[in-house]
Structures are given as structure tokens and as C-alpha cells.
Design an enzyme around this catalytic site. Structure first.
Site, short mmCIF file in Angstrom:
data_model
loop_
_atom_site.label_atom_id
_atom_site.label_comp_id
_atom_site.label_asym_id
_atom_site.label_seq_id
_atom_site.Cartn_x
_atom_site.Cartn_y
_atom_site.Cartn_z
N HIS A 1 -10.88 -3.42 2.99
CA HIS A 1 -10.88 -2.97 4.45
C HIS A 1 -11.76 -1.89 4.82
O HIS A 1 -11.68 -1.45 6.05
CB HIS A 1 -9.51 -2.85 4.90
CG HIS A 1 -8.95 -1.59 4.18
ND1 HIS A 1 -8.36 -1.39 2.66
CD2 HIS A 1 -8.48 -0.30 4.63
CE1 HIS A 1 -8.20 -0.30 2.49
NE2 HIS A 1 -8.00 0.42 3.30
N ASP B 1 0.97 -1.18 0.00
CA ASP B 1 -0.23 -0.10 -0.13
C ASP B 1 0.92 1.17 0.16
O ASP B 1 1.83 1.22 0.85
CB ASP B 1 -0.75 0.06 1.20
CG ASP B 1 -2.40 0.35 0.88
OD1 ASP B 1 -2.40 1.27 0.37
OD2 ASP B 1 -3.08 -0.54 1.41
N ASP C 1 -3.00 4.79 -2.58
CA ASP C 1 -4.28 5.19 -1.66
C ASP C 1 -4.64 6.59 -2.21
O ASP C 1 -3.69 7.58 -2.42
CB ASP C 1 -3.58 5.44 -0.28
CG ASP C 1 -4.74 5.64 0.81
OD1 ASP C 1 -5.47 4.75 0.98
OD2 ASP C 1 -4.75 6.82 1.39
C1 NOJ Z 1 -8.48 4.97 1.71
C2 NOJ Z 1 -7.83 3.79 2.53
O1 NOJ Z 1 -8.45 2.61 2.12
C3 NOJ Z 1 -8.47 4.08 3.82
O2 NOJ Z 1 -8.73 2.86 4.76
C4 NOJ Z 1 -7.94 5.21 4.78
O3 NOJ Z 1 -8.59 5.77 5.66
C5 NOJ Z 1 -8.02 6.60 3.68
N1 NOJ Z 1 -7.67 6.21 2.40
C6 NOJ Z 1 -6.95 7.43 4.02
O4 NOJ Z 1 -5.56 6.96 3.76
#
Ligand code: NOJ
Length: 548
Positions: free
Chosen positions: A325, A98, A199
Site C-alpha cells: 500500500h 497490522d 509496522d
Molecule cells: C509504514 C506503513 O506501511 C505506512 O503506510 C505508514 O504510513 C507508516 N508506516 C506509519 O505507520
């Protein structure tokens, strides 16, 4: 269309905190994943996506990184990580990490420096602005609810955070920031990783001057950073300077995007990202924002999925997912708890025979369901806790109403421990887990599914093996039938001299099987029931293969 390994691959997402705890501290870890490498191999998947394992104060469970090149000690060591990469590669499984670079943690040394003074060399790594008349610079809102600005008294300025206030946004217009990101990419690629899930990558470039946003009920200001002015320039730069030098791929998480705009990032001739995650189909049971739920309608899901199948088609490459998730469990949302096994298999069939790279989230392969939390103290997610606070304190909604919203839409439904067996905490850990296990682990668990030849897990294994065997499932052209039918699914795929037809019942009642071809002339490749007649049983799904 270029054929490549990641188009042919099947991805399995691991949320390390909840996968397997090897040292009995209640938190999943890298050695826990290493223990399960053969499980992953037997499932047949070919790529693992690992949610963040970097050093982090865990405000957002690792999506707030304080050191991009160190492993969070709770998860293990760099030696464990190398062992994991090697163990995966020995089994023919690639690994993607990630990459969270829209923001860092506020505890990252860059931000600690940045905060110190307006002329600190790291000041411009982040987005700082003066307030106006004692208020934030503008009314932009955060994805987690509330304002996107936080006041810092050291320099009497505000910093931008599109997520929690512990996740300050990086300033991508600063070339030094982009150089740092390239170093991070290179570091992990040189250690042997095979790509990245990026992300919220379509929000990294903010409009110059950070102008006020138009009024909206949520995410005011988003028109100034979604697919922002320089996003393509910056992604191309990463591709050109780093990614193109490795045999790797990237999947970008993108918010509020259409297939047309997606192609600007992922069309086969673009040198930016390999594929994107989008969220259209996640609105099949809510109004645009998950906290405003509506009854699930299969036709809404179908329309959104098909829009992307047709919209990307031969020009680029799709992702196929129902869970991750951040999403509640698909069987609880789009399937049925009464017909859990049948509907989990039907959803797998509907999804995994479409065109794109499939992403399976841990536990989906055994039909894990939403947690039945009834108290606020059972939730852990920063977003859920924020929304609860805003709902009860600012909007004066009742606690009961807010708990109902969490019970439907919280991200924690996906984060309860992976259910390995009927032992304590589902065999995840002997210690009290960081988040409670779903009480249904006594019946829903991997051990049971491995014993039962008709289990959901065995069905996933079958589909994965079919995807590997039949090129048509990967590369065949997609055509949908009966798009307005709210009860059944029917689509075909065509490739060279073959045609594949998927028919499925999206309801808990028997329905007549409609099909555009005489299915009696085809070979039945897959069926989640024993009977094969013109009546589809509740959540029945079948796949036929024709030789033309
Ligand atoms: C997307 C991610 O999948 C999520 O879990 C996260 O809270 C936000 N981006 C901020 O990084």
C-alpha cells in the site's frame, strides 16, 4: 532449516479501504472482503494480511490508531470481523493483522491523557521533551517530511512524532507501554488471528537522551533509533511473553537495514520476528528516497534482490514483494505499459520463484497500473500532501514539478479502488469512492481476467498452484547467473534431486536466451508466451524443471 506453514504460505495483502465496498458509502469494508472470500480461495493464496481496520481518525488511513481493540465503524463490526476470520479459516486461509505500535493516533485516550500535564500517569507513554531556546529539542526529521517534533502549549513541551504530527511515538522504554502491546497481541490472537505485520518495528527503541542527529538531507537523527539500543530486548520480550504461546508468525517492516543486521531479528535461532520486509530493491528506480527518481535499471533490482537471497539464505527467511500500500504499481515501475500483460507475468515469475514468502498486493494479480492523476485534489495520502506542501512552499519548487513527483511516486497509486469489473468505479462501489478509481478499469479488471485463460490473474493462479505443488520453489537453494546482465534474468533453485531454472527477458526487445544448462533436457513448467525457442520475446519468462 525448519519447515513451517508460513514459509510455505503465499500472502495476499488487503487494503480494506480500497478493496470492496458492500454498503455503498464509497469506502471498502469487512463485508466487502467477506463477499470476496471465494475469489481469494480460487486465487490459491493461503494467508491474508489486513491493513489496519481499527478505530482511527484516519490521518494516515488507519496507521494512526485510536483504539486497538475496536473496529472502525466505517469498516464494520466485531461480528463482521469474527465472520471474516471464520470464513478465511474455513477456506484454509490464515489471517495476519497490522500491528502499528511505534506510534498511536494523537486521539488515542493514552495521548489525550498524556498531554494533560507533566505528572499525568500516561505522560511517559510518549516521548516528551523541553525545547531549547524556543526551538524543538533537536533537529530530527519526520518520515513524512518536516520536523519530528510538535510543540504543545498545555505543558510547554514538545512530543516526538516520526510520522505525521497526529502520530505521536510511543515510549517503549516504559514497561507499561510494553504491557499494553502484549495485551493487544493477546486480544487478537485469542480472537483467532494467526500473526502480525509489525509496522516500522526496527525504529521503536530510541537512544537515551535523544541526542542531536548528524546532518543528512532527510531523516536527520535516524542513527539514534534505527535498530535502536533496546529493540532486540523488547521484541524478545513480546516473543517470550506472548507470541511463542501461539502458532503464529510475525513479519516486521524494517527501514534502512542490511541482511546482516536483519539476521539479528530473524535468524532461525532468534526468538524475535519470523521475517522482515526490507526496501533495498525499491531503490531500483530512485536515489535512496523515492522523491528523487532515476531511470529504472533491471540490474539494480536484480542486485538488491540477490543480495537478500544470498544474505539470508539458510540462516533465516526472506519476504518477496514488489508491491504494497506504500508503493506505486510494479508494472508501471519495473515493467512496461506497452507490454503490460507480458511484463506483469514476467515480474510475477521473477519474484515468485525466489526463496521466501511471497506477498501479493491487491490488484497486482490483474496488473493494475499507477493512477493518472493530474490534479492535487485527486490525491488523498497525508505523505503526498505534506511533500507537495514542503516542495512548493519551502523549497519553492513549481507546482508542476511537484505534481510530476507525485505522479511517479505517490502511495495513492496503490490505493485506488480494486478493479473488479467494468461497471462504475470498477465495481468497487456505486457511490463516489473515497479516492478516484483508475480510469482503465474498463479493460483492466478481475471479471475480464477470469474470462480469459491467458490473463495475468490466471497466470498468478498457476504460479501459486506450482508453489504449492513443488517443494523446490519454497525450499530450494538459490543461485543467480549473469548478475551483471541488464537485460535478462537467470537463476536456479536446487532441492534434493531437482533443479529449477528461471530465464526471463527484462526488456521490450527480443534478446538471445542465455542459460547455464541445456534447457532442452528439462521440462518446461511455465511460459508466458506460446513459443519456446532461443530468442526471448519482449518480457518473456520461462521456468524449467530438471530431474537430476
Ligand atoms: C509504514 C506503513 O506501511 C505506512 O503506510 C505508514 O504510513 C507508516 N508506516 C506509519 O505507520
Amino acid at each position: 532449516m525448519n519447515k513451517t506453514w508460513y514459509k510455505e504460505g503465499i500472502v495476499y495483502q488487503i487494503y480494506p479501504r480500497s478493496f470492496k465496498d458492500s454498503n455503498q458509502d464509497g469506502v471498502g469494508d469487512l463485508r466487502g472482503i467477506i463477499e470476496k472470500l471465494d475469489y481469494l480461495k480460487d486465487l490459491g493464496i493461503s494467508i491474508v494480511w489486513l491493513s489496519p481496520i481499527y478505530e482511527s481518525p484516519l490521518d494516515d488511513n488507519g496507521y494512526d490508531i485510536s483504539d486497538y481493540c475496536k473496529i472502525l465503524p466505517e469498516y464494520g463490526t466485531m461480528d463482521d470481523f469474527i465472520e471474516l476470520v471464520n470464513g478465511l479459516h474455513e477456506r484454509g486461509i490464515a489471517l495476519i493483522m497490522d500491528l502499528v505500535v511505534n506510534h498511536t493516533s494523537d486521539e488515542h485516550p493514552w495521548f489525550v491523557e498524556s498531554k494533560k500535564s507533566v505528572d499525568n500517569p500516561y505522560r511517559d507513554y510518549y516521548i516528551w521533551k523541553e525545547g531549547t531556546e524556543g526551538k524543538a529539542p533537536n533537529k530530527w526529521g519526520s518520515f513524512f517530511g518536516g520536523p519530528a517534533w510538535e510543540y504543545d502549549e498545555t505543558t510547554n513541551q514538545y512530543y516526538l512524532h516520526l510520522f505525521s504530527k497526529k502520530q505521536p511515538d510511543l515510549n517503549w522504554d516504559n514497561p507499561n507501554v510494553r504491557e499494553e502491546v502484549k495485551k493487544i497481541l493477546t486480544f487478537w490472537l485469542d480472537l483467532g488471528v494467526d500473526g502480525f505485520r509489525c509496522d516500522v518495528i526496527n525504529i521503536i527503541s530510541k537512544r537515551e537522551g535523544l541526542p542531536e542527529g548528524k546532518w543528512k538531507p532527510v531523516l536527520r537523527g535516524s542513527e539514534h533509533y534505527i535498530n535502536g539500543p533496546k529493540v532486540h530486548e523488547y521484541l524478545h520480550e513480546l516473543y517470550e511473553d506472548v507470541l511463542s504461546k501461539y502458532n503464529c508468525f510475525t513479519v516486521g517492516e524494517s527501514v534502512f537495514i542490511t541482511p546482516e543486521i536483519a539476521l539479528d531479528y530473524i535468524a532461525d535461532w532468534k526468538e524475535e520476528l519470523s521475517m522482515l520486509f526490507q526496501f533495498d530493491h525499491m531503490n531500483a528506480d530512485c536515489f535512496f528516497v523515492k522523491w528523487f527518481g532515476r531511470k529504472f535499471k533491471p540490474v539494480r533490482l536484480k542486485k538488491a534482490m540477490t543480495k537478500w537471497q544470498y544474505g539470508i539464505n539458510e540462516k533465516g527467511w526472506n519476504t518477496l514483494y514488489f508491491e504494497n500500500h506504500d508503493q506505486p504499481r510494479s508494472v508501471s515501475r519495473f515493467g512496461s505499459l506497452k507490454y503490460r500483460e507480458q511484463s506483469a507475468k514476467m515480474l510475477a515469475t521473477y519474484l515468485l520463484f525466489q526463496k521466501g514468502t511471497p506477498f501479493i498486493y491487491q490488484g497486482q494479480e490483474i496488473g493494475m497500473t499507477n493512477a493518472h492523476f493530474t490534479k492535487l485534489s485527486q490525491y488523498r495520502d497525508v505523505e503526498s500532501l505534506n511533500i507537495y506542501r514542503i516542495g512548493t512552499k519551502k523549497l519553492l519548487w513549481s507546482k508542476r514539478r511537484m505534481l510530476k513527483k507525485l505522479a511517479r511516486s505517490s502511495r495513492d497509486h496503490a490505493r485506488t479502488p480494486m478493479q473488479w469489473s467494468n461497471e462504475i468505479n470498477g465495481g468497487f462501489s456505486e457511490a463516489t469512492p473515497w479516492i478516484e478509481a483508475n480510469t482503465n478499469y474498463e479493460t483492466i479488471n478481475v471479471k475480464n481476467d477470469l474470462k480469459n485463460k491467458n490473463s495475468i490473474l490466471k497466470y498468478y493462479q498457476k504460479i501459486i498452484a506450482l508453489r504449492k505443488k513443488h517443494e523446490i520453489i519454497v525450499y530450494g537453494e538459490f543461485i543467480e547467473h549473469y548478475p551483471n546482465d541488464n537485460k535478462i534474468v537467470c537463476y536456479e533453485r536446487n532441492y534434493e534431486d531437482e533443479k529449477l531454472v528461471v530465464v526471463a527477458n527484462f526488456t521490450g526487445k527480443e534478446v538471445f536466451q542465455k542459460a547455464p544448462y541445456d534447457l532442452a533436457k528439462a521440462k518446461l513448467l511455465l511460459n508466458n508466451y506460446d513459443d519456446d525457442d532461443r530468442i526471448l520475446k519482449p518480457y518473456q519468462a520461462k521456468v524449467y524443471l530438471f530431474k537430476k
